[in-house]
Design a protein around this motif. Structure first.
Motif, PDB file in Angstrom:
ATOM      1  N   MET A  56     -96.026  -6.642 -60.116  1.00  0.00           N
ATOM      2  CA  MET A  56     -96.405  -6.605 -58.704  1.00  0.00           C
ATOM      3  C   MET A  56     -97.212  -7.844 -58.324  1.00  0.00           C
ATOM      4  O   MET A  56     -97.041  -8.395 -57.243  1.00  0.00           O
ATOM      5  CB  MET A  56     -97.214  -5.338 -58.411  1.00  0.00           C
ATOM      6  CG  MET A  56     -96.363  -4.087 -58.398  1.00  0.00           C
ATOM      7  SD  MET A  56     -97.321  -2.580 -58.204  1.00  0.00           S
ATOM      8  CE  MET A  56     -98.233  -2.884 -56.725  1.00  0.00           C
ATOM      9  N   TRP A  57     -98.084  -8.310 -59.225  1.00  0.00           N
ATOM     10  CA  TRP A  57     -98.875  -9.506 -58.954  1.00  0.00           C
ATOM     11  C   TRP A  57     -97.969 -10.727 -58.806  1.00  0.00           C
ATOM     12  O   TRP A  57     -98.148 -11.546 -57.906  1.00  0.00           O
ATOM     13  CB  TRP A  57     -99.882  -9.711 -60.087  1.00  0.00           C
ATOM     14  CG  TRP A  57    -100.742 -10.906 -59.886  1.00  0.00           C
ATOM     15  CD1 TRP A  57    -101.802 -11.031 -59.049  1.00  0.00           C
ATOM     16  CD2 TRP A  57    -100.602 -12.166 -60.544  1.00  0.00           C
ATOM     17  NE1 TRP A  57    -102.334 -12.286 -59.146  1.00  0.00           N
ATOM     18  CE2 TRP A  57    -101.625 -13.020 -60.061  1.00  0.00           C
ATOM     19  CE3 TRP A  57     -99.730 -12.659 -61.502  1.00  0.00           C
ATOM     20  CZ2 TRP A  57    -101.773 -14.313 -60.490  1.00  0.00           C
ATOM     21  CZ3 TRP A  57     -99.885 -13.945 -61.934  1.00  0.00           C
ATOM     22  CH2 TRP A  57    -100.898 -14.763 -61.429  1.00  0.00           C
ATOM     23  N   ARG A  61     -97.382 -12.952 -55.444  1.00  0.00           N
ATOM     24  CA  ARG A  61     -97.575 -14.402 -55.432  1.00  0.00           C
ATOM     25  C   ARG A  61     -96.331 -15.114 -54.896  1.00  0.00           C
ATOM     26  O   ARG A  61     -96.437 -16.058 -54.110  1.00  0.00           O
ATOM     27  CB  ARG A  61     -97.900 -14.884 -56.842  1.00  0.00           C
ATOM     28  CG  ARG A  61     -98.336 -16.337 -56.876  1.00  0.00           C
ATOM     29  CD  ARG A  61     -98.712 -16.761 -58.253  1.00  0.00           C
ATOM     30  NE  ARG A  61     -97.609 -16.450 -59.156  1.00  0.00           N
ATOM     31  CZ  ARG A  61     -97.492 -16.893 -60.380  1.00  0.00           C
ATOM     32  NH1 ARG A  61     -98.432 -17.647 -60.884  1.00  0.00           N
ATOM     33  NH2 ARG A  61     -96.477 -16.574 -61.137  1.00  0.00           N
ATOM     34  N   GLN A  62     -95.142 -14.650 -55.291  1.00  0.00           N
ATOM     35  CA  GLN A  62     -93.906 -15.253 -54.785  1.00  0.00           C
ATOM     36  C   GLN A  62     -93.776 -15.058 -53.283  1.00  0.00           C
ATOM     37  O   GLN A  62     -93.378 -15.971 -52.561  1.00  0.00           O
ATOM     38  CB  GLN A  62     -92.699 -14.641 -55.492  1.00  0.00           C
ATOM     39  CG  GLN A  62     -92.502 -15.099 -56.907  1.00  0.00           C
ATOM     40  CD  GLN A  62     -91.337 -14.399 -57.594  1.00  0.00           C
ATOM     41  OE1 GLN A  62     -90.769 -13.443 -57.058  1.00  0.00           O
ATOM     42  NE2 GLN A  62     -90.989 -14.855 -58.782  1.00  0.00           N
ATOM     43  N   MET A  63     -94.117 -13.863 -52.806  1.00  0.00           N
ATOM     44  CA  MET A  63     -94.032 -13.606 -51.368  1.00  0.00           C
ATOM     45  C   MET A  63     -95.033 -14.479 -50.609  1.00  0.00           C
ATOM     46  O   MET A  63     -94.729 -14.971 -49.523  1.00  0.00           O
ATOM     47  CB  MET A  63     -94.272 -12.128 -51.083  1.00  0.00           C
ATOM     48  CG  MET A  63     -93.208 -11.267 -51.697  1.00  0.00           C
ATOM     49  SD  MET A  63     -92.526  -9.896 -50.813  1.00  0.00           S
ATOM     50  CE  MET A  63     -93.146  -9.869 -49.232  1.00  0.00           C
ATOM     51  N   GLN A  65     -96.070 -17.450 -51.553  1.00  0.00           N
ATOM     52  CA  GLN A  65     -95.513 -18.798 -51.549  1.00  0.00           C
ATOM     53  C   GLN A  65     -94.407 -18.924 -50.506  1.00  0.00           C
ATOM     54  O   GLN A  65     -94.325 -19.939 -49.800  1.00  0.00           O
ATOM     55  CB  GLN A  65     -94.970 -19.152 -52.927  1.00  0.00           C
ATOM     56  CG  GLN A  65     -96.042 -19.437 -53.951  1.00  0.00           C
ATOM     57  CD  GLN A  65     -95.462 -19.688 -55.335  1.00  0.00           C
ATOM     58  OE1 GLN A  65     -94.295 -19.435 -55.592  1.00  0.00           O
ATOM     59  NE2 GLN A  65     -96.306 -20.174 -56.249  1.00  0.00           N
ATOM     60  N   MET A  66     -93.565 -17.902 -50.408  1.00  0.00           N
ATOM     61  CA  MET A  66     -92.502 -17.934 -49.405  1.00  0.00           C
ATOM     62  C   MET A  66     -93.089 -17.960 -47.997  1.00  0.00           C
ATOM     63  O   MET A  66     -92.591 -18.658 -47.116  1.00  0.00           O
ATOM     64  CB  MET A  66     -91.566 -16.737 -49.579  1.00  0.00           C
ATOM     65  CG  MET A  66     -90.677 -16.833 -50.794  1.00  0.00           C
ATOM     66  SD  MET A  66     -89.650 -15.378 -51.000  1.00  0.00           S
ATOM     67  CE  MET A  66     -88.595 -15.503 -49.588  1.00  0.00           C
ATOM     68  N   TRP A  67     -94.156 -17.188 -47.779  1.00  0.00           N
ATOM     69  CA  TRP A  67     -94.795 -17.163 -46.476  1.00  0.00           C
ATOM     70  C   TRP A  67     -95.385 -18.528 -46.142  1.00  0.00           C
ATOM     71  O   TRP A  67     -95.248 -19.026 -45.019  1.00  0.00           O
ATOM     72  CB  TRP A  67     -95.878 -16.079 -46.460  1.00  0.00           C
ATOM     73  CG  TRP A  67     -96.648 -16.026 -45.193  1.00  0.00           C
ATOM     74  CD1 TRP A  67     -96.232 -15.538 -43.999  1.00  0.00           C
ATOM     75  CD2 TRP A  67     -97.975 -16.519 -44.981  1.00  0.00           C
ATOM     76  NE1 TRP A  67     -97.210 -15.666 -43.066  1.00  0.00           N
ATOM     77  CE2 TRP A  67     -98.293 -16.274 -43.637  1.00  0.00           C
ATOM     78  CE3 TRP A  67     -98.911 -17.123 -45.807  1.00  0.00           C
ATOM     79  CZ2 TRP A  67     -99.515 -16.617 -43.099  1.00  0.00           C
ATOM     80  CZ3 TRP A  67    -100.131 -17.468 -45.254  1.00  0.00           C
ATOM     81  CH2 TRP A  67    -100.420 -17.218 -43.924  1.00  0.00           C
ATOM     82  N   GLN A  68     -96.048 -19.160 -47.133  1.00  0.00           N
ATOM     83  CA  GLN A  68     -96.618 -20.485 -46.909  1.00  0.00           C
ATOM     84  C   GLN A  68     -95.522 -21.513 -46.641  1.00  0.00           C
ATOM     85  O   GLN A  68     -95.668 -22.384 -45.781  1.00  0.00           O
ATOM     86  CB  GLN A  68     -97.454 -20.909 -48.116  1.00  0.00           C
ATOM     87  CG  GLN A  68     -98.751 -20.153 -48.244  1.00  0.00           C
ATOM     88  CD  GLN A  68     -99.497 -20.487 -49.523  1.00  0.00           C
ATOM     89  OE1 GLN A  68     -98.935 -21.086 -50.438  1.00  0.00           O
ATOM     90  NE2 GLN A  68    -100.759 -20.088 -49.592  1.00  0.00           N
ATOM     91  N   PHE A  69     -94.409 -21.401 -47.366  1.00  0.00           N
ATOM     92  CA  PHE A  69     -93.288 -22.322 -47.145  1.00  0.00           C
ATOM     93  C   PHE A  69     -92.724 -22.150 -45.746  1.00  0.00           C
ATOM     94  O   PHE A  69     -92.446 -23.124 -45.046  1.00  0.00           O
ATOM     95  CB  PHE A  69     -92.200 -22.080 -48.198  1.00  0.00           C
ATOM     96  CG  PHE A  69     -90.983 -22.935 -48.011  1.00  0.00           C
ATOM     97  CD1 PHE A  69     -91.015 -24.274 -48.344  1.00  0.00           C
ATOM     98  CD2 PHE A  69     -89.816 -22.395 -47.502  1.00  0.00           C
ATOM     99  CE1 PHE A  69     -89.897 -25.069 -48.181  1.00  0.00           C
ATOM    100  CE2 PHE A  69     -88.699 -23.178 -47.326  1.00  0.00           C
ATOM    101  CZ  PHE A  69     -88.740 -24.527 -47.666  1.00  0.00           C
ATOM    102  N   THR A  70     -92.574 -20.897 -45.311  1.00  0.00           N
ATOM    103  CA  THR A  70     -92.056 -20.630 -43.974  1.00  0.00           C
ATOM    104  C   THR A  70     -93.008 -21.170 -42.919  1.00  0.00           C
ATOM    105  O   THR A  70     -92.572 -21.766 -41.920  1.00  0.00           O
ATOM    106  CB  THR A  70     -91.851 -19.112 -43.781  1.00  0.00           C
ATOM    107  OG1 THR A  70     -90.990 -18.633 -44.809  1.00  0.00           O
ATOM    108  CG2 THR A  70     -91.239 -18.806 -42.432  1.00  0.00           C
ATOM    109  N   LYS A  71     -94.296 -20.972 -43.143  1.00  0.00           N
ATOM    110  CA  LYS A  71     -95.302 -21.470 -42.199  1.00  0.00           C
ATOM    111  C   LYS A  71     -95.241 -22.995 -42.115  1.00  0.00           C
ATOM    112  O   LYS A  71     -95.267 -23.568 -41.020  1.00  0.00           O
ATOM    113  CB  LYS A  71     -96.686 -21.010 -42.650  1.00  0.00           C
ATOM    114  CG  LYS A  71     -97.783 -21.349 -41.693  1.00  0.00           C
ATOM    115  CD  LYS A  71     -99.111 -20.814 -42.208  1.00  0.00           C
ATOM    116  CE  LYS A  71    -100.264 -21.242 -41.333  1.00  0.00           C
ATOM    117  NZ  LYS A  71    -101.555 -20.814 -41.869  1.00  0.00           N
ATOM    118  N   ALA A  72     -95.156 -23.668 -43.267  1.00  0.00           N
ATOM    119  CA  ALA A  72     -95.077 -25.133 -43.287  1.00  0.00           C
ATOM    120  C   ALA A  72     -93.793 -25.623 -42.613  1.00  0.00           C
ATOM    121  O   ALA A  72     -93.805 -26.631 -41.887  1.00  0.00           O
ATOM    122  CB  ALA A  72     -95.152 -25.635 -44.719  1.00  0.00           C
TER     123      ALA A  72
END
Length: 115
Positions: A56-57, A61-63, A65-72
């Motif tokens: 789960m951790w 963490r992957q989610m 990173q995906m959120w940060q990538f989408t934001k960027a």
């Protein structure tokens, strides 16, 4: 269905000439096996939950990173769009600089030779 239930009841009932000590011992053994099975099942469940925590951790963490990538990506898209609009406005302003607005009047030019 009733026939099967009655057959099971006959199999479970102790025989009339059975030793009562053996009956009690067999029920105790059956109960102990049930308790051991229940304890093992609970241990496996607990072990599964413990192993689930790192998974789960990692997924969290992957989610993130995906959120940060989408934001960027969205930020970059907004910046590119703003830059494109600024370039278009700059080109329009440059094209408009060559146009002189106002009224004009054509006068005879004295420098031209007359015929």
């Amino acid at each position: 269905m009733l026939i099967y239930i009655k057959q099971w009841q006959q199999k479970v009932k102790p025989q009339p000439g059975a030793n009562p000590l053996m009956v009690i011992l067999s029920w105790l053994l059956f109960g102990m096996l049930l308790l051991i099975g229940l304890a093992m099942g609970l241990m496996l469940l607990l072990f599964g939950w413990i192993l689930l925590l790192p998974l789960m951790w990692r997924k969290r963490r992957q989610m993130k990173q995906m959120w940060q990538f989408t934001k960027a990506t969205r930020e970059a898209q907004k910046q590119a769009q703003q830059q494109y609009q600024q370039q278009r406005e700059h080109q329009r302003n440059r094209q408009d600089d060559g146009v002189i607005e106002g009224e004009y009047e054509v006068k005879d030019d004295d420098t031209r030779p007359r015929r």
